[in-house]
Design a protein around this motif. Structure first.
Motif, mmCIF file in Angstrom:
data_model
loop_
_atom_site.group_PDB
_atom_site.id
_atom_site.type_symbol
_atom_site.label_atom_id
_atom_site.label_comp_id
_atom_site.label_asym_id
_atom_site.label_seq_id
_atom_site.Cartn_x
_atom_site.Cartn_y
_atom_site.Cartn_z
ATOM 1 N N GLY A 131 10.454 -92.783 -14.097
ATOM 2 C CA GLY A 131 9.778 -91.694 -15.084
ATOM 3 C C GLY A 131 8.440 -92.427 -15.166
ATOM 4 N N ILE A 132 7.944 -93.454 -15.140
ATOM 5 C CA ILE A 132 6.763 -94.000 -15.145
ATOM 6 C C ILE A 132 5.713 -93.456 -14.116
ATOM 7 C CG2 ILE A 132 5.158 -95.806 -14.729
ATOM 8 C CD1 ILE A 132 7.529 -97.638 -15.988
ATOM 9 N N PHE A 133 6.242 -93.221 -12.905
ATOM 10 C CA PHE A 133 5.561 -92.534 -11.745
ATOM 11 C C PHE A 133 5.472 -91.073 -11.955
ATOM 12 C CE2 PHE A 133 6.864 -96.823 -10.190
ATOM 13 C CZ PHE A 133 5.524 -97.142 -9.524
ATOM 14 N N LEU A 134 6.561 -90.561 -12.550
ATOM 15 C CA LEU A 134 6.533 -89.122 -12.685
ATOM 16 C C LEU A 134 5.988 -88.542 -13.694
ATOM 17 C CD1 LEU A 134 10.471 -88.340 -12.212
ATOM 18 C CD2 LEU A 134 8.819 -87.982 -10.736
ATOM 19 N N VAL A 135 5.642 -89.354 -14.814
ATOM 20 C CA VAL A 135 4.836 -88.978 -15.910
ATOM 21 C C VAL A 135 3.421 -89.195 -15.422
ATOM 22 C CG1 VAL A 135 4.123 -89.388 -18.249
ATOM 23 C CG2 VAL A 135 6.522 -89.507 -17.821
ATOM 24 N N ALA A 136 3.029 -90.003 -14.856
ATOM 25 C CA ALA A 136 1.640 -90.358 -14.433
ATOM 26 C C ALA A 136 1.402 -89.161 -13.268
ATOM 27 C CB ALA A 136 1.870 -91.848 -13.470
ATOM 28 N N GLN A 137 2.263 -88.651 -12.465
ATOM 29 C CA GLN A 137 2.084 -87.681 -11.450
ATOM 30 C C GLN A 137 1.811 -86.407 -12.101
ATOM 31 O OE1 GLN A 137 4.338 -85.206 -10.611
ATOM 32 N NE2 GLN A 137 2.926 -84.172 -9.236
ATOM 33 N N PHE A 139 0.688 -85.482 -15.288
ATOM 34 C CA PHE A 139 -0.539 -85.721 -16.314
ATOM 35 C C PHE A 139 -1.720 -86.245 -15.396
ATOM 36 C CE2 PHE A 139 3.120 -85.818 -19.360
ATOM 37 C CZ PHE A 139 2.768 -84.922 -20.208
ATOM 38 N N ASN A 140 -1.441 -86.174 -14.060
ATOM 39 C CA ASN A 140 -2.607 -86.727 -13.361
ATOM 40 C C ASN A 140 -3.406 -88.045 -13.667
ATOM 41 O OD1 ASN A 140 -2.469 -84.851 -11.389
ATOM 42 N ND2 ASN A 140 -3.230 -83.161 -12.837
#
Length: 230
Positions: A131-137, A139-140
């Protein structure tokens, strides 16, 4: 062959915390020979080894199962990722993580399915990290990619302490190694001039402190025998 009644007595006495010397004295006083008593201890040791092997096998199976379930969940999400809106994506991540943690805690604390509970908690931690990486992706978010592994490791250590789950500690180790190896050397050369590098350096420092404190706490909780081994 060990006497079943004698073996049961020895097993019960050990469970009550009696030292071997005391058990030997009691049984010798009752007329049992040293050979027979030792045979009973040996039979109990063999049973314990079989039980430990069975527990380890179950633990490995449920852990692998949790990893495959996690992979399946994210394969489904990845296949439908572009069609989903941001609220749906975040909702799926939070709900999946919450259900895994909640069900894992319930099975671990309120029932006898401790291994299954540990596996679900591990699954929740995998979802948390993804989830950390997906959220970062989504919201750029501009960040150093190893920072995600640091945040993942910190969250996993916190959850490991909260639910007393050693598999989470084990998984936190490779996450920390990935973060350490992956951090570019620029975070040291550019320190103080770039807020992005400053944040990465701060996270690296915090993770180092947390790692040392975690190791110290775990070692303090170890039995003397394990301390000598490690």
């Amino acid at each position: 062959m060990a006497d079943p009644n004698l073996s049961e007595y020895v097993k019960t006495s050990l469970a009550q915390g009696k030292p071997k010397e005391e058990i030997y004295k009691e049984l010798l006083g009752q007329g049992w020979t040293i050979e027979v008593i030792q045979e009973s201890f040996n039979s109990i040791g063999t049973e314990q080894e079989k039980e430990d092997t069975s527990k380890k096998t179950i633990s490995i199976i449920v852990t692998i199962g949790a990893i495959f379930v996690g992979a399946g969940i994210f394969s489904f999400i990845a296949a439908n990722w572009l069609e989903m809106t941001k609220p749906i994506k975040i909702g799926i991540i939070l709900i999946s993580m919450g259900v895994s943690y909640g069900a894992g805690w319930y099975l671990k604390e309120k029932s006898e399915l401790q291994k299954t509970g540990d596996a679900l908690i591990l699954l929740g931690s995998i979802i948390y990290g993804a989830g950390i990486f997906l959220v970062a992706q989504m919201f750029n978010i501009r960040a150093n990619w190893p920072d995600g592994f640091i945040l993942w490791m910190i969250g996993m250590i916190a959850m490991a302490f909260a639910v007393e789950s050693y598999p989470l500690f084990y998984l936190a180790i490779p996450l920390g190694i990935i973060a350490l190896v992956g951090h570019p050397f620029g975070i040291f050369t550019g320190f103080g001039y770039n807020s992005f590098l400053l944040t990465s350096s701060f996270l690296l420092l915090v993770s180092t402190i947390i790692t040392f404190v975690t190791g110290w706490i775990i070692r303090k909780r170890m039995s003397p025998e394990l301390k000598e081994f490690y």
